[in-house]
Design an enzyme around this catalytic site. Structure first.
Site: not given
Length: 391
Positions: A9, A50, A74, A124, A199, A273
């Site tokens: 919502d 939304e 909704d 909500d 890495h 990344e």
């Protein structure tokens, strides 16, 4: 995980006005909450909020490894547009709908169902909590751009350039946001400790080129770096879980650690990344020559994306979502996080509670290890930055 339910919502007090979204991911039986998302968006319309709630719910579902998603909202507009029955006409909605569709394409199946507002009360409530945070967010943003915060980052960065840094708790306590060291806040209990491993080497890193969503493998040296990092982590032990970016250079590095530790590796898309867009594969100079004005602005503005890519603010949003999930899923545990420069810097930024200048000043070597801790009460600290002593 095969199937989840997403309820999302968004709202705006003024339309447009102060806006926020909420999203909750349930298990297939709607018996257990798997993830929650909420964020204050500044001034926006109801429909934009939304869509942002939908996007957040889909991203959380992907991070959980779901293959099938049942979306319940909704918002008649969002449900009908995402179902393909209504066209997206509003200019502000087109990029959001495109972003949502790209996420949908990553699942085996996604359905959209309209529900009455009373059946969407959880999302909500989260959206209203996000809108209630408007004043707090304004204070935090002001603090993050204050000179005191950036000065602390500069002091850390100068020390980091030389290698390993144990960050004093006093430095982490200089900002009035949530990045306090536990010794200064009275936090109790054991934190979730994130061991942040970058890495190993790739050909693009040898050539010092922007390496974002491209997928270069590790070089021979990169594999050696991964093996040495894995051996060091195995000697230390005590690691409960391993998560990594889905890109191959991170997966290869994480796989070495997983084999050494005897642990499975879980891929999280939120740890990917930055998408450097048109600059992917370019050197710094080539990108600057290609887009001189944009590149200069991009270096100081985290809200500005590379052409066709994403902004550092967008990276922060997804990395913060990963951080929240890891703290909730592994309370008091040591978790190895194998990722890339920007997500690791962002996690350190979140732990220190400092501004975006950290992204531009902090240096992280290939296969380096940093450590950030996050307490359940909101406290956090940085214990280690850019350790390469084991290489």
């Amino acid at each position: 995980m095969d199937m989840v339910i997403v309820e999302a919502d968004g709202g705006s007090r003024g339309n447009p006005g102060p806006a926020g979204y909420g999203a909750v991911v349930w298990d297939a039986d709607r018996a257990r909450v798997l993830a929650e998302r909420k964020e204050f968006l500044g001034v926006a319309t109801n429909n934009v909020a939304e869509y942002r709630g939908l996007i957040a719910g889909l991203e959380a579902s992907a991070e959980l490894g779901a293959r099938e998603v049942a979306v319940r909202m909704d918002s008649k507009l969002v449900v009908e547009q995402m179902s393909g029955r209504w066209k997206v006409k509003h200019e502000a909605m087109i990029p959001l709908a495109d972003r949502a569709r790209r996420l949908v394409a990553g699942f085996d199946r996604v359905s959209f169902t309209w529900i009455p507002r009373k059946e969407n009360s959880h999302a909500d409530r989260l959206a209203n909590e996000a809108m209630d945070d408007a004043d707090t967010v304004a204070e935090v943003r002001s603090a993050l751009t204050a000179p005191a915060g950036t000065a602390a980052v500069g002091e850390i960065s100068a020390a980091v350039a030389g290698g390993v840094v144990e960050v004093p708790e006093a430095v982490a306590a200089t900002t009035p946001v949530t990045g306090y060291a536990p010794g200064w806040t009275g936090a109790v209990g054991r934190p979730t400790r994130l061991l942040l491993l970058r890495h190993g080497q790739t050909e693009l890193s040898v050539q010092r080129r922007y390496s974002g969503r491209g997928n270069p493998p590790l070089t021979e040296l990169g594999r050696e770096q991964a093996a040495k990092a894995a051996a060091m982590l195995a000697r230390k032990g005590g690691i409960e879980a391993i998560v990594c970016s889905p890109l191959s250079r991170a997966r290869e590095t994480a796989a070495a650690a997983g084999q050494a530790l005897g642990l499975p590796v879980r891929e999280l898309p939120g740890l990917t990344e930055t998408d450097f867009g048109a600059w992917e594969g370019m050197t710094f100079q080539e990108a600057r020559d290609h887009d001189p004005e944009l590149h200069a602005r991009w270096l100081g503005d985290p809200s500005l994306p590379a052409p066709g890519g994403e902004s550092f603010d967008q990276v922060r949003e997804r990395v913060e979502a990963v951080r929240r999930d890891l703290v909730a899923m592994y309370p008091g545990a040591n978790v190895l996080v194998v990722s890339h420069v920007t997500p690791i810097k962002t996690l350190l930024q979140l732990a220190l509670g400092v501004g975006p200048s950290l992204l531009y000043r902090l240096h992280l070597d290939l296969a380096s290890l940093s450590v950030a801790e996050f307490y359940s009460d909101g406290g956090s600290s940085v214990r280690l930055v850019n350790d390469t002593s084991y290489l």
